[in-house]
Write a protein that holds these residues in place. Structure first.
Motif, PDB file in Angstrom:
ATOM      1  N   SER A  85     -10.105 -12.488   3.324  1.00  0.00           N
ATOM      2  CA  SER A  85     -10.343 -13.462   2.260  1.00  0.00           C
ATOM      3  C   SER A  85     -10.563 -14.854   2.843  1.00  0.00           C
ATOM      4  O   SER A  85     -11.484 -15.577   2.442  1.00  0.00           O
ATOM      5  CB  SER A  85      -9.163 -13.475   1.288  1.00  0.00           C
ATOM      6  N   LEU A  86      -9.697 -15.198   3.802  1.00  0.00           N
ATOM      7  CA  LEU A  86      -9.801 -16.514   4.436  1.00  0.00           C
ATOM      8  C   LEU A  86     -11.150 -16.680   5.123  1.00  0.00           C
ATOM      9  O   LEU A  86     -11.828 -17.709   4.969  1.00  0.00           O
ATOM     10  CB  LEU A  86      -8.660 -16.668   5.442  1.00  0.00           C
ATOM     11  N   MET A  87     -11.580 -15.657   5.883  1.00  0.00           N
ATOM     12  CA  MET A  87     -12.843 -15.741   6.627  1.00  0.00           C
ATOM     13  C   MET A  87     -14.051 -15.703   5.692  1.00  0.00           C
ATOM     14  O   MET A  87     -15.071 -16.338   5.950  1.00  0.00           O
ATOM     15  CB  MET A  87     -12.930 -14.605   7.655  1.00  0.00           C
ATOM     16  N   ALA A  88     -13.925 -14.947   4.595  1.00  0.00           N
ATOM     17  CA  ALA A  88     -15.021 -14.888   3.617  1.00  0.00           C
ATOM     18  C   ALA A  88     -15.246 -16.263   2.989  1.00  0.00           C
ATOM     19  O   ALA A  88     -16.381 -16.731   2.842  1.00  0.00           O
ATOM     20  CB  ALA A  88     -14.711 -13.851   2.538  1.00  0.00           C
ATOM     21  N   ILE A  89     -14.129 -16.919   2.614  1.00  0.00           N
ATOM     22  CA  ILE A  89     -14.213 -18.273   2.034  1.00  0.00           C
ATOM     23  C   ILE A  89     -14.779 -19.255   3.057  1.00  0.00           C
ATOM     24  O   ILE A  89     -15.636 -20.087   2.740  1.00  0.00           O
ATOM     25  CB  ILE A  89     -12.824 -18.733   1.545  1.00  0.00           C
ATOM     26  N   HIS A  90     -14.293 -19.127   4.306  1.00  0.00           N
ATOM     27  CA  HIS A  90     -14.755 -20.019   5.379  1.00  0.00           C
ATOM     28  C   HIS A  90     -16.269 -19.879   5.593  1.00  0.00           C
ATOM     29  O   HIS A  90     -16.990 -20.888   5.666  1.00  0.00           O
ATOM     30  CB  HIS A  90     -14.004 -19.691   6.672  1.00  0.00           C
TER      31      HIS A  90
ATOM     32  N   ILE B 230       5.503   2.906   6.608  1.00  0.00           N
ATOM     33  CA  ILE B 230       4.832   2.568   5.339  1.00  0.00           C
ATOM     34  C   ILE B 230       4.847   1.053   5.138  1.00  0.00           C
ATOM     35  O   ILE B 230       3.842   0.442   4.731  1.00  0.00           O
ATOM     36  CB  ILE B 230       5.522   3.279   4.162  1.00  0.00           C
ATOM     37  N   LEU B 231       6.010   0.440   5.460  1.00  0.00           N
ATOM     38  CA  LEU B 231       6.154  -1.012   5.312  1.00  0.00           C
ATOM     39  C   LEU B 231       5.180  -1.754   6.233  1.00  0.00           C
ATOM     40  O   LEU B 231       4.514  -2.708   5.815  1.00  0.00           O
ATOM     41  CB  LEU B 231       7.593  -1.431   5.624  1.00  0.00           C
ATOM     42  N   LYS B 232       5.123  -1.280   7.493  1.00  0.00           N
ATOM     43  CA  LYS B 232       4.205  -1.900   8.462  1.00  0.00           C
ATOM     44  C   LYS B 232       2.756  -1.781   7.991  1.00  0.00           C
ATOM     45  O   LYS B 232       1.961  -2.722   8.103  1.00  0.00           O
ATOM     46  CB  LYS B 232       4.362  -1.254   9.839  1.00  0.00           C
ATOM     47  N   GLU B 233       2.407  -0.604   7.462  1.00  0.00           N
ATOM     48  CA  GLU B 233       1.035  -0.379   6.987  1.00  0.00           C
ATOM     49  C   GLU B 233       0.730  -1.291   5.802  1.00  0.00           C
ATOM     50  O   GLU B 233      -0.382  -1.837   5.680  1.00  0.00           O
ATOM     51  CB  GLU B 233       0.851   1.094   6.595  1.00  0.00           C
ATOM     52  N   LYS B 234       1.752  -1.461   4.931  1.00  0.00           N
ATOM     53  CA  LYS B 234       1.588  -2.332   3.778  1.00  0.00           C
ATOM     54  C   LYS B 234       1.405  -3.781   4.241  1.00  0.00           C
ATOM     55  O   LYS B 234       0.526  -4.501   3.732  1.00  0.00           O
ATOM     56  CB  LYS B 234       2.810  -2.220   2.867  1.00  0.00           C
ATOM     57  N   GLN B 235       2.240  -4.173   5.220  1.00  0.00           N
ATOM     58  CA  GLN B 235       2.126  -5.529   5.753  1.00  0.00           C
ATOM     59  C   GLN B 235       0.772  -5.742   6.424  1.00  0.00           C
ATOM     60  O   GLN B 235       0.130  -6.782   6.269  1.00  0.00           O
ATOM     61  CB  GLN B 235       3.263  -5.771   6.766  1.00  0.00           C
ATOM     62  N   ARG B 236       0.339  -4.725   7.179  1.00  0.00           N
ATOM     63  CA  ARG B 236      -0.966  -4.805   7.860  1.00  0.00           C
ATOM     64  C   ARG B 236      -2.095  -4.979   6.835  1.00  0.00           C
ATOM     65  O   ARG B 236      -2.994  -5.794   7.013  1.00  0.00           O
ATOM     66  CB  ARG B 236      -1.188  -3.549   8.697  1.00  0.00           C
ATOM     67  N   THR B 237      -2.013  -4.179   5.760  1.00  0.00           N
ATOM     68  CA  THR B 237      -3.035  -4.251   4.711  1.00  0.00           C
ATOM     69  C   THR B 237      -3.066  -5.638   4.069  1.00  0.00           C
ATOM     70  O   THR B 237      -4.142  -6.202   3.822  1.00  0.00           O
ATOM     71  CB  THR B 237      -2.786  -3.177   3.634  1.00  0.00           C
ATOM     72  N   GLU B 238      -1.849  -6.170   3.808  1.00  0.00           N
ATOM     73  CA  GLU B 238      -1.753  -7.504   3.198  1.00  0.00           C
ATOM     74  C   GLU B 238      -2.337  -8.566   4.136  1.00  0.00           C
ATOM     75  O   GLU B 238      -3.087  -9.445   3.698  1.00  0.00           O
ATOM     76  CB  GLU B 238      -0.297  -7.835   2.870  1.00  0.00           C
TER      77      GLU B 238
END
Length: 306
Positions: free
Chosen positions: A63-68, A48-56
């Motif tokens: 977000s970074l690529m959208a802004i770029h 669950i933690l890994k999935e949460k980290q992956r999602t984050e």
């Protein structure tokens, strides 16, 4: 009897040992079960933690690529100058996404994501710098264009004023005439000249006038042309040959008489004559006389014959 008692005692000891062994085994089994349940729970929580980290991470990356990409669109053609840096950013984003999908290494992905963020920030800073320089150059170019436009306008104004002055000088230098006297002359057999107003007796037509003084006009030789038109507007010519013609404002005109004078800016009297040929017919009516010099009509007069 004593032997039987010993046997019973031994059997009792064996039963107690068995119970203890069973109890120990039960404790071990329960411990294993508890450990297994804990391990499964821990593995589930880790998943669950890994999935949460992956999602984050995915959210941060997206977000970074959208802004770029938005920045690239906003800066338009200016972003073409940083195409190499953009390709590096795109390649690293694909690499991070691939690691998140196929190989989970939290700290490695986090490190690469931070590195990508720094590169993207550097891209924005460079883009801002380029925009600032380009804006300054555009502003400077606009100012230069404005200065050039102003200079063009000034030059056009000066040219216009120069042209107007030239026209004024040309107008002022045009020769003018006055004291016109147009006379039909009959030449007698003895060679004497007498005025006449009868068509049948006309031998020639004399045109006399005074060229006015003009301090602005250039001194020197000037060619004067005279055109005499019959009442039907046909020009009285010396000959139909092109030799007896002149150019006036781009048109070729036949003349009735021509004379070159040496003009020295002072008033001078001039006379020209049109000699009648025996084959030329004259008609009663009003004759119009025009005098030309250069591209200007410098005098007009009339003669009436009957």
């Amino acid at each position: 009897m004593e032997e039987q008692t010993n046997i019973q005692k031994n059997n009792g000891k064996k039963s107690t040992g068995m119970l203890i062994l069973i109890a120990v085994l039960a404790v071990v089994v329960i411990g294993v079960i508890i450990w297994g349940v804990g391990a499964v729970k821990e593995a589930h929580q880790e998943k669950i933690l890994k999935e949460k980290q992956r999602t984050e991470f995915e959210a941060q990356l997206d977000s970074l690529m959208a802004i770029h990409n938005k920045i690239k669109v906003e800066y338009g053609q200016l972003s073409d100058s940083l195409a190499m840096k953009d390709s590096i950013i795109q390649a690293r984003a694909r690499e991070i996404k691939k690691m998140m999908n196929y190989k989970w290494e939290y700290y490695k992905i986090k490190k690469k994501l931070r590195a990508l963020q720094k590169i993207a920030q550097g891209y924005v800073m460079q883009m801002d710098s380029l925009y600032t320089v380009n804006h300054a150059l555009t502003k400077e170019n606009h100012q230069i264009k404005e200065v050039l436009q102003q200079e063009k306008q000034k030059n056009a104004q000066l040219q216009s004023e120069k042209q107007q002055l030239k026209q004024k000088v040309e107008q002022a230098s045009i020769l003018h005439t006055y004291n016109f006297e147009v006379t039909a002359v009959h030449v007698t057999g003895a060679g004497r000249e007498r005025k006449t107003d009868k068509v049948r007796r006309v031998s020639k037509i004399k045109v006399c006038f005074t060229v006015a003084s003009n301090a602005v006009a250039l001194p020197g030789n000037r060619t004067i042309y005279v055109r005499i038109a019959r009442p039907d507007k046909k020009i009285l010519v010396i000959s139909d040959s092109e030799k007896y013609s002149f150019m006036f404002n781009g048109k070729r005109l036949q003349y009735s008489a021509k004379k070159t004078i040496n003009y020295q800016n002072k008033a001078m009297d001039v006379c020209l004559s049109w000699p009648r040929r025996s084959t030329q017919e004259l008609k009663p009516g009003l004759y119009h006389v025009d005098v030309f010099e250069g591209n200007y009509t410098i005098g007009q007069a009339t003669l009436k014959l009957r």
